[in-house]
Design a protein around this motif. Sequence first.
Motif, PDB file in Angstrom:
ATOM      1  N   ARG A 116       0.833  -1.195   0.000  1.00  0.00           N
ATOM      2  CA  ARG A 116       0.000   0.000   0.000  1.00  0.00           C
ATOM      3  C   ARG A 116       0.872   1.251   0.000  1.00  0.00           C
ATOM      4  NH1 ARG A 116      -2.537   3.511   3.665  1.00  0.00           N
ATOM      5  NH2 ARG A 116      -4.702   4.054   3.136  1.00  0.00           N
ATOM      6  N   ASN A 117       0.516   2.233  -0.852  1.00  0.00           N
ATOM      7  CA  ASN A 117       1.294   3.475  -0.882  1.00  0.00           C
ATOM      8  C   ASN A 117       1.031   4.294   0.386  1.00  0.00           C
ATOM      9  OD1 ASN A 117      -0.535   6.061  -1.633  1.00  0.00           O
ATOM     10  ND2 ASN A 117      -1.355   4.268  -2.693  1.00  0.00           N
ATOM     11  N   ALA A 118       2.043   5.030   0.802  1.00  0.00           N
ATOM     12  CA  ALA A 118       2.011   5.725   2.092  1.00  0.00           C
ATOM     13  C   ALA A 118       0.900   6.756   2.192  1.00  0.00           C
ATOM     14  CB  ALA A 118       3.365   6.390   2.344  1.00  0.00           C
ATOM     15  N   HIS A 119       0.515   7.374   1.062  1.00  0.00           N
ATOM     16  CA  HIS A 119      -0.498   8.430   1.088  1.00  0.00           C
ATOM     17  C   HIS A 119      -1.917   7.884   0.962  1.00  0.00           C
ATOM     18  CE1 HIS A 119       2.651  11.429   0.917  1.00  0.00           C
ATOM     19  NE2 HIS A 119       3.134  10.908  -0.192  1.00  0.00           N
ATOM     20  N   GLY A 120      -2.052   6.626   0.645  1.00  0.00           N
ATOM     21  CA  GLY A 120      -3.383   6.030   0.535  1.00  0.00           C
ATOM     22  C   GLY A 120      -4.127   6.389  -0.738  1.00  0.00           C
ATOM     23  N   TYR A 121      -3.421   6.881  -1.742  1.00  0.00           N
ATOM     24  CA  TYR A 121      -4.072   7.211  -3.013  1.00  0.00           C
ATOM     25  C   TYR A 121      -4.535   5.936  -3.723  1.00  0.00           C
ATOM     26  CZ  TYR A 121      -1.567  11.702  -2.601  1.00  0.00           C
ATOM     27  OH  TYR A 121      -1.066  12.908  -2.170  1.00  0.00           O
ATOM     28  N   THR A 122      -5.638   6.050  -4.448  1.00  0.00           N
ATOM     29  CA  THR A 122      -6.050   4.959  -5.332  1.00  0.00           C
ATOM     30  C   THR A 122      -5.490   5.233  -6.732  1.00  0.00           C
ATOM     31  OG1 THR A 122      -8.091   6.047  -6.081  1.00  0.00           O
ATOM     32  CG2 THR A 122      -8.221   4.701  -4.063  1.00  0.00           C
ATOM     33  N   GLY A 123      -5.532   4.210  -7.573  1.00  0.00           N
ATOM     34  CA  GLY A 123      -5.087   4.404  -8.942  1.00  0.00           C
ATOM     35  C   GLY A 123      -5.897   5.484  -9.637  1.00  0.00           C
ATOM     36  N   ALA A 124      -7.205   5.497  -9.388  1.00  0.00           N
ATOM     37  CA  ALA A 124      -8.081   6.509  -9.993  1.00  0.00           C
ATOM     38  C   ALA A 124      -7.714   7.910  -9.502  1.00  0.00           C
ATOM     39  CB  ALA A 124      -9.539   6.197  -9.677  1.00  0.00           C
ATOM     40  N   ASP A 125      -7.383   8.027  -8.201  1.00  0.00           N
ATOM     41  CA  ASP A 125      -6.962   9.325  -7.647  1.00  0.00           C
ATOM     42  C   ASP A 125      -5.745   9.867  -8.388  1.00  0.00           C
ATOM     43  OD1 ASP A 125      -8.922   9.233  -5.662  1.00  0.00           O
ATOM     44  OD2 ASP A 125      -7.566   8.315  -4.182  1.00  0.00           O
ATOM     45  N   VAL A 126      -4.774   8.990  -8.566  1.00  0.00           N
ATOM     46  CA  VAL A 126      -3.518   9.399  -9.196  1.00  0.00           C
ATOM     47  C   VAL A 126      -3.734   9.742 -10.665  1.00  0.00           C
ATOM     48  CG1 VAL A 126      -1.227   8.591  -9.901  1.00  0.00           C
ATOM     49  CG2 VAL A 126      -2.063   8.134  -7.586  1.00  0.00           C
ATOM     50  N   ALA A 127      -4.494   8.905 -11.350  1.00  0.00           N
ATOM     51  CA  ALA A 127      -4.762   9.166 -12.768  1.00  0.00           C
ATOM     52  C   ALA A 127      -5.470  10.505 -12.941  1.00  0.00           C
ATOM     53  CB  ALA A 127      -5.593   8.043 -13.361  1.00  0.00           C
ATOM     54  N   ARG A 128      -6.475  10.767 -12.113  1.00  0.00           N
ATOM     55  CA  ARG A 128      -7.228  12.019 -12.216  1.00  0.00           C
ATOM     56  C   ARG A 128      -6.335  13.220 -11.925  1.00  0.00           C
ATOM     57  NH1 ARG A 128     -10.921  12.439 -15.165  1.00  0.00           N
ATOM     58  NH2 ARG A 128      -9.454  13.992 -15.970  1.00  0.00           N
ATOM     59  N   ARG A 129      -5.526  13.096 -10.908  1.00  0.00           N
ATOM     60  CA  ARG A 129      -4.638  14.201 -10.538  1.00  0.00           C
ATOM     61  C   ARG A 129      -3.649  14.506 -11.664  1.00  0.00           C
ATOM     62  NH1 ARG A 129      -0.656  14.240  -5.202  1.00  0.00           N
ATOM     63  NH2 ARG A 129       0.773  15.874  -5.913  1.00  0.00           N
ATOM     64  N   LEU A 163      -3.868  13.645 -14.855  1.00  0.00           N
ATOM     65  CA  LEU A 163      -4.582  14.107 -16.051  1.00  0.00           C
ATOM     66  C   LEU A 163      -4.916  15.587 -15.934  1.00  0.00           C
ATOM     67  CD1 LEU A 163      -7.064  11.131 -16.633  1.00  0.00           C
ATOM     68  CD2 LEU A 163      -5.195  11.802 -18.164  1.00  0.00           C
ATOM     69  N   ASP A 164      -5.456  15.973 -14.781  1.00  0.00           N
ATOM     70  CA  ASP A 164      -5.875  17.365 -14.587  1.00  0.00           C
ATOM     71  C   ASP A 164      -4.698  18.323 -14.615  1.00  0.00           C
ATOM     72  OD1 ASP A 164      -8.430  16.440 -14.409  1.00  0.00           O
ATOM     73  OD2 ASP A 164      -8.645  16.726 -12.242  1.00  0.00           O
ATOM     74  N   MET A 165      -3.584  17.921 -14.018  1.00  0.00           N
ATOM     75  CA  MET A 165      -2.435  18.828 -13.980  1.00  0.00           C
ATOM     76  C   MET A 165      -1.814  18.997 -15.362  1.00  0.00           C
ATOM     77  SD  MET A 165       0.628  16.656 -12.137  1.00  0.00           S
ATOM     78  CE  MET A 165       1.883  17.821 -12.647  1.00  0.00           C
ATOM     79  N   ASN A 166      -2.184  18.105 -16.294  1.00  0.00           N
ATOM     80  CA  ASN A 166      -1.724  18.217 -17.677  1.00  0.00           C
ATOM     81  C   ASN A 166      -2.823  18.733 -18.604  1.00  0.00           C
ATOM     82  OD1 ASN A 166       1.180  17.028 -18.171  1.00  0.00           O
ATOM     83  ND2 ASN A 166       0.232  15.769 -16.565  1.00  0.00           N
ATOM     84  N   GLY A 167      -3.877  19.286 -18.013  1.00  0.00           N
ATOM     85  CA  GLY A 167      -4.944  19.897 -18.789  1.00  0.00           C
ATOM     86  C   GLY A 167      -5.885  18.925 -19.465  1.00  0.00           C
ATOM     87  N   LEU A 168      -5.870  17.667 -19.025  1.00  0.00           N
ATOM     88  CA  LEU A 168      -6.722  16.648 -19.645  1.00  0.00           C
ATOM     89  C   LEU A 168      -7.984  16.424 -18.815  1.00  0.00           C
ATOM     90  CD1 LEU A 168      -3.834  14.240 -20.670  1.00  0.00           C
ATOM     91  CD2 LEU A 168      -5.296  15.537 -22.224  1.00  0.00           C
ATOM     92  N   TYR A 169      -8.685  17.525 -18.550  1.00  0.00           N
ATOM     93  CA  TYR A 169      -9.893  17.460 -17.733  1.00  0.00           C
ATOM     94  C   TYR A 169     -11.009  16.667 -18.416  1.00  0.00           C
ATOM     95  CZ  TYR A 169      -7.402  21.500 -15.833  1.00  0.00           C
ATOM     96  OH  TYR A 169      -6.434  22.336 -15.325  1.00  0.00           O
ATOM     97  N   ASP A 170     -10.961  16.611 -19.748  1.00  0.00           N
ATOM     98  CA  ASP A 170     -12.042  15.979 -20.498  1.00  0.00           C
ATOM     99  C   ASP A 170     -11.851  14.475 -20.677  1.00  0.00           C
ATOM    100  OD1 ASP A 170      -9.806  16.402 -22.076  1.00  0.00           O
ATOM    101  OD2 ASP A 170     -10.955  16.578 -23.937  1.00  0.00           O
ATOM    102  N   VAL A 171     -10.785  13.910 -20.115  1.00  0.00           N
ATOM    103  CA  VAL A 171     -10.541  12.468 -20.230  1.00  0.00           C
ATOM    104  C   VAL A 171     -11.170  11.755 -19.033  1.00  0.00           C
ATOM    105  CG1 VAL A 171      -8.799  10.637 -20.270  1.00  0.00           C
ATOM    106  CG2 VAL A 171      -8.406  12.768 -21.529  1.00  0.00           C
ATOM    107  N   PRO A 172     -12.254  11.021 -19.263  1.00  0.00           N
ATOM    108  CA  PRO A 172     -12.889  10.293 -18.153  1.00  0.00           C
ATOM    109  C   PRO A 172     -12.111   9.024 -17.816  1.00  0.00           C
ATOM    110  CG  PRO A 172     -14.058   9.848 -20.185  1.00  0.00           C
ATOM    111  CD  PRO A 172     -12.998  10.859 -20.520  1.00  0.00           C
ATOM    112  N   ILE A 173     -12.309   8.548 -16.605  1.00  0.00           N
ATOM    113  CA  ILE A 173     -11.667   7.310 -16.154  1.00  0.00           C
ATOM    114  C   ILE A 173     -12.770   6.293 -15.866  1.00  0.00           C
ATOM    115  CG2 ILE A 173     -10.125   6.250 -14.464  1.00  0.00           C
ATOM    116  CD1 ILE A 173      -9.086   9.088 -13.852  1.00  0.00           C
ATOM    117  N   GLU A 174     -12.721   5.169 -16.540  1.00  0.00           N
ATOM    118  CA  GLU A 174     -13.739   4.126 -16.391  1.00  0.00           C
ATOM    119  C   GLU A 174     -13.122   2.853 -15.820  1.00  0.00           C
ATOM    120  OE1 GLU A 174     -15.377   3.577 -20.263  1.00  0.00           O
ATOM    121  OE2 GLU A 174     -16.351   5.560 -20.321  1.00  0.00           O
ATOM    122  N   VAL A 175     -13.983   2.042 -15.212  1.00  0.00           N
ATOM    123  CA  VAL A 175     -13.559   0.733 -14.700  1.00  0.00           C
ATOM    124  C   VAL A 175     -13.798  -0.304 -15.788  1.00  0.00           C
ATOM    125  CG1 VAL A 175     -13.867  -1.026 -12.924  1.00  0.00           C
ATOM    126  CG2 VAL A 175     -14.161   1.394 -12.347  1.00  0.00           C
TER     127      VAL A 175
END
Length: 225
Positions: A35-48, A50-62
């Motif tokens: 487990r990562n120390a900060h408790g982030y999920t894969g979706a959390d990291v992907a969203r973060r 993506l957003d910091m690279n201006g990819l707000y319009d890219v949805p994340i699906e399961v």
Amino acid sequence: MIFDSTFIILIPAMILAIYAQGKVQSTFNKYLKYRNAHGYTGADVARRLLDMNGLYDVPIEVIGGTLTDHYDPSTKVMRLSRDVYSGTSVAAIGVAAHETGHAIQHKEGYIPLTVRNLIVPVANFGSNLAWPLFLIGLIMGIPSLLDFGIILFSAVVIFQIITLPVEFNASNRAIRLLSSENILTDAEIKPAREVLNAAALTYLAATLTAILQLIRLIVLREERD
């Protein structure tokens, strides 16, 4: 028997493919428990990322399955397996960041990715028809069909070769981002890199298989003359 005798050409690729598949599964499963120390999920990291690279319009699906994670450039959608999407493991974070790397490549117009996307239809066409046409040519003694089959399969080889820099670059981007954004600690970066390096072996195996398969076709063509 001439057909069977060339099968030996594929043995190195088969060995590498078996090793690579076992390596990626064992490495992923090993760090799936870390487990990562900060408790982030894969979706959390992907969203973060993506957003910091201006990819707000890219949805994340399961998506179902294991290690089925991918970014679809045709629809601009990221799909993560459940273990990665909801997982807090270092393995999940590494995979999610890798797929984000592909999304960033797409946004930036990364040339190898652009070329790969352009030849996907040709590679798919070649993958489906190369062997049937080649076998018909081999059985019926039609050299033109043999040559056409080889040409079509060459597109598959080119696709696999271009895939290598695309995947390696996405992994390098992932590690850099995870480190620079302090998403993973220094101690967690190494296992994340191990997961991505293990996954890279599967692409190497696929490329070697395609190259040796092409050599096999050429040998069969030459023996037919």
